[in-house]
Scaffold this motif. Structure first.
Motif, PDB file in Angstrom:
ATOM      1  N   ASP A  11      -5.466  -1.073   5.459  1.00 55.64           N
ATOM      2  CA  ASP A  11      -5.033  -0.271   4.682  1.00 55.64           C
ATOM      3  C   ASP A  11      -6.746   0.810   4.518  1.00 55.64           C
ATOM      4  O   ASP A  11      -6.576   2.231   5.276  1.00 55.64           O
ATOM      5  CB  ASP A  11      -4.039  -0.014   3.892  1.00 55.64           C
ATOM      6  CG  ASP A  11      -2.629  -0.334   4.364  1.00 55.64           C
ATOM      7  OD1 ASP A  11      -2.022   1.141   4.243  1.00 55.64           O
ATOM      8  OD2 ASP A  11      -2.226  -1.440   4.276  1.00 55.64           O
ATOM      9  N   LEU A  67      -5.736 -11.932  -0.017  1.00 51.22           N
ATOM     10  CA  LEU A  67      -7.321 -12.030   0.666  1.00 51.22           C
ATOM     11  C   LEU A  67      -8.410 -11.170   0.659  1.00 51.22           C
ATOM     12  O   LEU A  67      -9.577 -11.338   1.114  1.00 51.22           O
ATOM     13  CB  LEU A  67      -7.177 -12.699   2.474  1.00 51.22           C
ATOM     14  CG  LEU A  67      -6.342 -13.300   2.275  1.00 51.22           C
ATOM     15  CD1 LEU A  67      -5.723 -14.012   3.572  1.00 51.22           C
ATOM     16  CD2 LEU A  67      -6.787 -14.692   2.473  1.00 51.22           C
ATOM     17  N   HIS A  68      -7.843 -10.051   0.534  1.00 52.32           N
ATOM     18  CA  HIS A  68      -8.989  -8.600   0.233  1.00 52.32           C
ATOM     19  C   HIS A  68      -8.446  -7.850  -0.822  1.00 52.32           C
ATOM     20  O   HIS A  68     -10.044  -7.288  -0.773  1.00 52.32           O
ATOM     21  CB  HIS A  68      -8.935  -8.087   1.510  1.00 52.32           C
ATOM     22  CG  HIS A  68      -8.056  -7.507   1.329  1.00 52.32           C
ATOM     23  ND1 HIS A  68      -6.814  -7.661   2.482  1.00 52.32           N
ATOM     24  CD2 HIS A  68      -7.188  -6.368   0.915  1.00 52.32           C
ATOM     25  CE1 HIS A  68      -5.615  -6.500   2.197  1.00 52.32           C
ATOM     26  NE2 HIS A  68      -5.988  -5.326   1.250  1.00 52.32           N
ATOM     27  N   SER A 125      -2.129 -11.195   1.902  1.00 57.69           N
ATOM     28  CA  SER A 125      -3.086 -10.423   2.242  1.00 57.69           C
ATOM     29  C   SER A 125      -3.861  -9.860   1.602  1.00 57.69           C
ATOM     30  O   SER A 125      -5.096  -9.412   1.919  1.00 57.69           O
ATOM     31  CB  SER A 125      -2.036  -9.600   3.492  1.00 57.69           C
ATOM     32  OG  SER A 125      -2.191  -8.215   2.787  1.00 57.69           O
ATOM     33  N   ARG A 155      -8.194 -14.472   7.796  1.00 52.87           N
ATOM     34  CA  ARG A 155      -8.041 -13.095   7.372  1.00 52.87           C
ATOM     35  C   ARG A 155      -7.565 -11.893   8.183  1.00 52.87           C
ATOM     36  O   ARG A 155      -7.211 -11.298   7.473  1.00 52.87           O
ATOM     37  CB  ARG A 155      -9.545 -12.388   6.358  1.00 52.87           C
ATOM     38  CG  ARG A 155      -9.880 -13.368   5.599  1.00 52.87           C
ATOM     39  CD  ARG A 155     -11.113 -12.693   4.797  1.00 52.87           C
ATOM     40  NE  ARG A 155     -12.288 -13.379   4.322  1.00 52.87           N
ATOM     41  CZ  ARG A 155     -11.760 -13.532   3.111  1.00 52.87           C
ATOM     42  NH1 ARG A 155     -10.702 -13.080   2.019  1.00 52.87           N
ATOM     43  NH2 ARG A 155     -13.043 -14.935   2.535  1.00 52.87           N
ATOM     44  N   ASP A 171       0.781  -1.195   0.076  1.00 54.67           N
ATOM     45  CA  ASP A 171      -0.071  -0.688  -0.214  1.00 54.67           C
ATOM     46  C   ASP A 171       0.951   1.036  -0.022  1.00 54.67           C
ATOM     47  O   ASP A 171       0.573   2.031  -0.542  1.00 54.67           O
ATOM     48  CB  ASP A 171      -0.964  -0.125   0.769  1.00 54.67           C
ATOM     49  CG  ASP A 171      -2.227  -1.213   1.450  1.00 54.67           C
ATOM     50  OD1 ASP A 171      -3.372  -0.290   0.016  1.00 54.67           O
ATOM     51  OD2 ASP A 171      -2.675  -2.080   1.744  1.00 54.67           O
ATOM     52  N   THR A 173     -13.022  -7.750   5.923  1.00 50.23           N
ATOM     53  CA  THR A 173     -13.690  -7.883   4.732  1.00 50.23           C
ATOM     54  C   THR A 173     -12.339  -6.510   3.831  1.00 50.23           C
ATOM     55  O   THR A 173     -12.349  -7.278   2.837  1.00 50.23           O
ATOM     56  CB  THR A 173     -15.084  -6.927   5.233  1.00 50.23           C
ATOM     57  OG1 THR A 173     -15.551  -7.806   5.497  1.00 50.23           O
ATOM     58  CG2 THR A 173     -15.248  -7.355   3.621  1.00 50.23           C
ATOM     59  N   LYS A 174     -12.025  -5.721   4.459  1.00 43.80           N
ATOM     60  CA  LYS A 174     -11.654  -4.382   3.520  1.00 43.80           C
ATOM     61  C   LYS A 174      -9.931  -4.956   3.462  1.00 43.80           C
ATOM     62  O   LYS A 174      -9.285  -3.488   2.988  1.00 43.80           O
ATOM     63  CB  LYS A 174     -12.345  -2.794   3.997  1.00 43.80           C
ATOM     64  CG  LYS A 174     -13.006  -3.191   4.243  1.00 43.80           C
ATOM     65  CD  LYS A 174     -14.148  -1.868   4.044  1.00 43.80           C
ATOM     66  CE  LYS A 174     -14.064  -1.225   2.628  1.00 43.80           C
ATOM     67  NZ  LYS A 174     -14.622   0.271   2.902  1.00 43.80           N
ATOM     68  N   GLY A 175      -9.576  -5.577   4.834  1.00 43.62           N
ATOM     69  CA  GLY A 175      -8.313  -5.045   4.640  1.00 43.62           C
ATOM     70  C   GLY A 175      -7.863  -3.657   5.839  1.00 43.62           C
ATOM     71  O   GLY A 175      -8.122  -2.917   5.808  1.00 43.62           O
ATOM     72  N   GLU A 189      -3.463  -9.995   7.435  1.00 46.25           N
ATOM     73  CA  GLU A 189      -3.087  -9.149   7.330  1.00 46.25           C
ATOM     74  C   GLU A 189      -2.063  -8.349   8.942  1.00 46.25           C
ATOM     75  O   GLU A 189      -1.585  -7.880   8.873  1.00 46.25           O
ATOM     76  CB  GLU A 189      -4.489  -8.364   8.385  1.00 46.25           C
ATOM     77  CG  GLU A 189      -5.480  -7.716   6.987  1.00 46.25           C
ATOM     78  CD  GLU A 189      -5.590  -7.121   5.412  1.00 46.25           C
ATOM     79  OE1 GLU A 189      -4.563  -6.686   6.081  1.00 46.25           O
ATOM     80  OE2 GLU A 189      -5.019  -7.832   4.877  1.00 46.25           O
TER      81      GLU A 189
END
Lengths: 208, 208
Positions: B35, A121-122, A118, B111, A35, B31-33, B115
């Protein structure tokens, strides 16, 4: 972090430019994480025009996948060569030693792998490539283990059909990545002892 | 994704508020991660004032760590209870079955774990907490495996000192996470077959 390249962009082959950008992307992505990495930064690290990076790879996700693919392919070829050359009875230990030493030698690869996990996964866009990379890695490990099993069959009377190679490869893939993570996150983690127990576990499974 | 809570913030205990925020954070982060998640979104999901979330947890990293800690502790207590209650000779298989079923039942936990791994690898602020979480998880798995070894010693003549429990736990930690990843990334992955080979590997190591 950046290195001086003496290449002349005018005469460099596209193949070399791609390789140079992939190497730069590996370094930046592993250090800063997906990111926080920008294409501009990768371009600077690669000493390539941002437009060129975009032209060859499109975006960061493609670069991450290509970096993992390039490193994976190279490592796999090295492993296949190794287990074919080495005396039969040493092949399993030699393979495991190479894998455990890779953690220190190639720490960035493991960082990149976890970035991709990671992300996969999203992020639905990159998920298929990550999933395919996992399947590919299972095949590669399975093929090396196939050669090792043939060799152990000659020296230790191991049944070649003792275990499903794809399933065994899935377990090994989990172990290689998970043990690398534990070592990178904790320098005092005894990776050598872990690989020695793994070697015993594998012999217990294969020679029985 | 948000749920209706009938709690009255005026009378709710701080403990309950914290738990509610942690549960909401788990859902949004998985769900969104990491970041893409904002504290504002977690507040909305938890139906709590943003100031309250900040007051209790400071930031996202703390919330991610606390979510993993809460889930880990709960699961570990369940596993310890299970292996103590179950007939000796079934304890290993029962433990492995619970772990493999957790992948579908608690996909979000995996998940979140991934992360935290990728974050720990490039964020020096959160790295110590992730490293500690890994060490803690090794201890937990080691303690469950200790009980299982005692039970197998009674029924199958397994040597209790057959293997270093912390090292064995490190291998199992890698396997549990790595196999979960492969299943989540590829629904056709045969998790059951993988756990059945793992059970054979463990017996080969312990009963020898």
């Amino acid at each position: 972090m950046s290195k001086q390249y003496t290449t002349d962009p005018q005469t460099e082959e596209p193949q070399e430019t791609r390789a140079r950008i992939i190497a730069a992307a590996s370094r930046v992505l592993a250090t800063k994480g997906y990111d926080a990495t920008t294409l501009r930064e990768i371009s600077r690290e690669a000493q390539a025009a941002p437009g060129l990076v975009h032209y060859y790879f499109g975006g960061k996700d493609q670069l991450l996948v290509e970096a993992l693919q390039a490193a994976g392919q190279q490592f796999h070829q090295r492993m296949q060569h190794l287990v074919r050359q080495i005396p039969d009875e040493q092949s399993l230990d030699a393979f495991l030693t190479q894998i455990s030493e890779r953690v220190e030698q190639d720490e960035n690869i493991y960082r990149l792998r976890y970035e991709s996990f990671s992300l996969g996964l999203h992020n639905a866009l990159i998920a298929p490539a990550v999933s395919e990379r996992l399947a590919r890695r299972r095949e590669e490990i399975g093929s090396v283990m196939g050669t090792i099993l043939e060799k152990l069959a000659r020296t230790e009377g191991v049944e070649r059909s003792a275990v499903d190679l794809t399933i065994l490869a899935a377990l090994l893939l989990a172990l290689f990545d998970g043990l690398a993570l534990q070592k990178i996150m904790d320098a005092s983690f005894d990776l050598e002892a872990a690989y020695s127990v793994l070697a015993r576990m594998l012999r217990g499974l294969l020679v029985s």
